[in-house]
Design a protein around this motif. Structure first.
Motif, PDB file in Angstrom:
ATOM      1  N   ASP A   1      32.542 -39.998 -55.372  1.00  0.00           N
ATOM      2  CA  ASP A   1      31.679 -39.830 -55.358  1.00  0.00           C
ATOM      3  C   ASP A   1      30.936 -40.354 -54.271  1.00  0.00           C
ATOM      4  O   ASP A   1      31.468 -40.766 -53.610  1.00  0.00           O
TER       5      ASP A   1
ATOM      6  N   GLN B   1      26.987 -37.152 -56.404  1.00  0.00           N
ATOM      7  CA  GLN B   1      28.032 -36.115 -55.821  1.00  0.00           C
ATOM      8  C   GLN B   1      29.387 -36.142 -56.083  1.00  0.00           C
ATOM      9  O   GLN B   1      29.640 -36.970 -54.961  1.00  0.00           O
ATOM     10  N   ARG B   2      30.551 -35.835 -55.857  1.00  0.00           N
ATOM     11  CA  ARG B   2      31.869 -35.424 -55.349  1.00  0.00           C
ATOM     12  C   ARG B   2      31.390 -34.810 -53.628  1.00  0.00           C
ATOM     13  O   ARG B   2      30.777 -34.328 -53.484  1.00  0.00           O
TER      14      ARG B   2
ATOM     15  N   ASN C   1      37.459 -36.312 -51.688  1.00  0.00           N
ATOM     16  CA  ASN C   1      37.167 -35.348 -52.425  1.00  0.00           C
ATOM     17  C   ASN C   1      36.649 -35.335 -53.602  1.00  0.00           C
ATOM     18  O   ASN C   1      35.617 -35.295 -53.723  1.00  0.00           O
ATOM     19  N   ARG C   2      38.053 -35.904 -54.376  1.00  0.00           N
ATOM     20  CA  ARG C   2      36.941 -36.181 -55.846  1.00  0.00           C
ATOM     21  C   ARG C   2      36.533 -37.208 -56.311  1.00  0.00           C
ATOM     22  O   ARG C   2      36.436 -37.469 -57.309  1.00  0.00           O
TER      23      ARG C   2
ATOM     24  N   THR D   1      31.874 -30.879 -53.436  1.00  0.00           N
ATOM     25  CA  THR D   1      30.636 -30.272 -53.046  1.00  0.00           C
ATOM     26  C   THR D   1      29.141 -30.149 -51.738  1.00  0.00           C
ATOM     27  O   THR D   1      28.749 -29.284 -52.041  1.00  0.00           O
TER      28      THR D   1
END
Length: 271
Positions: free
Chosen positions: A94, A140-141, A91-92, A144
């Motif tokens: 990109d 984007q991460r 998740n953290r 998101t």
């Protein structure tokens, strides 16, 4: 060709997969259907060697999958890409980096862990995201994105492995109908354009009927049906799902999947 011969998997006194023999020709798109606990997920995990068989043999061409160890086993897992219901993204990180992590099975581990990817890998990851209409989200991460977008990132990551097979374990179970359609459209496009065999577990009949050339039905660890979607008669469905027949059909999902998207219409026109 992938071949399973009299494959059985037990967990203690529980028989999860019971004497299953199946052959998968190259380039097929196969849906495996059945109730929860029928043995569908265990079957895919056996093929990928995330679990070992208790009895029987799994082979791919001349390769005895059950005998693989070490580097050869890692190479098989790269060649036999797995997509999970939970996406399994970091998740953290990109989106682009998550896709490039798909190279971990075939590239040196340390550079991958340090996120030192060659330009070729970055270019290939970008192309995979572009195919799945996600290139604009590349930086984007991962956390998101929507669930459907995350699952398409997982598909792009699988493509980075340059697989011969894609195994998808309930890839649309947690998605709304629109995102389910996008994910299934993506898997079918990859199957047809890249000639990659796709074997996917599906909880309901609708996606199997709309997208798969062949359907395998499982009940209590056994294969009770193996044929085309048109051969899924009411008696066969009853044998697969028992008293849960009503839960096997999602009319909302069916109407969403049949011809509403340009990609879906193009695929139907190709039949």
């Amino acid at each position: 060709m992938l071949e399973l011969k009299k494959v059985t998997k037990t967990f203690g006194d529980t028989i999860a997969v019971n004497n299953v023999s199946l052959t998968f020709a190259p380039g097929q798109m196969v849906g495996i259907i059945g109730r929860s606990g029928a043995g569908k997920s265990t079957l895919l995990r056996l093929i990928n060697r995330l679990a070992g068989v208790s009895e029987g043999r799994i082979s791919f061409g001349d390769t005895d999958v059950g005998a693989l160890e070490g580097k050869a086993l890692r190479a098989w897992r790269a060649r036999c890409a797995m997509i999970f219901q939970q996406f399994n993204l970091v998740n953290r990180l990109d989106v682009l980096t998550n896709v490039m992590i798909g190279r971990i099975g075939t590239a040196a581990t340390l550079p991958v862990m340090l996120k030192r990817f060659p330009a070729e890998d970055r270019a290939n990851a970008a192309m995979a995201l572009d195919r799945l209409d996600l290139l604009s989200q590349a930086l984007q991460r991962a956390d998101t994105l929507s669930g459907g977008q995350q699952q398409r990132v997982a598909i792009a990551r699988a493509l980075m492995q340059k697989p011969s097979l894609i195994l998808a374990d309930e890839p649309i179970a947690s998605l709304d109908p629109r995102n389910a359609r996008l994910v299934m459209d993506a898997l079918r496009t990859i199957n047809r354009q890249d000639k990659i065999t796709v074997i996917t577990n599906l909880h309901t009949l609708d996606a199997a009927r709309a997208y798969c050339d062949r359907v395998v039905g499982m009940a209590h660890g056994h294969v009770v049906f193996d044929g085309t979607p048109s051969q899924l008669t009411s008696s066969v469905i009853q044998e697969i799902y028992g008293d849960d027949t009503e839960t096997a059909v999602d009319e909302n999902l069916t109407s969403t999947m049949t011809g509403t998207s340009p990609a879906g219409r193009q695929m139907e026109a190709a039949h």
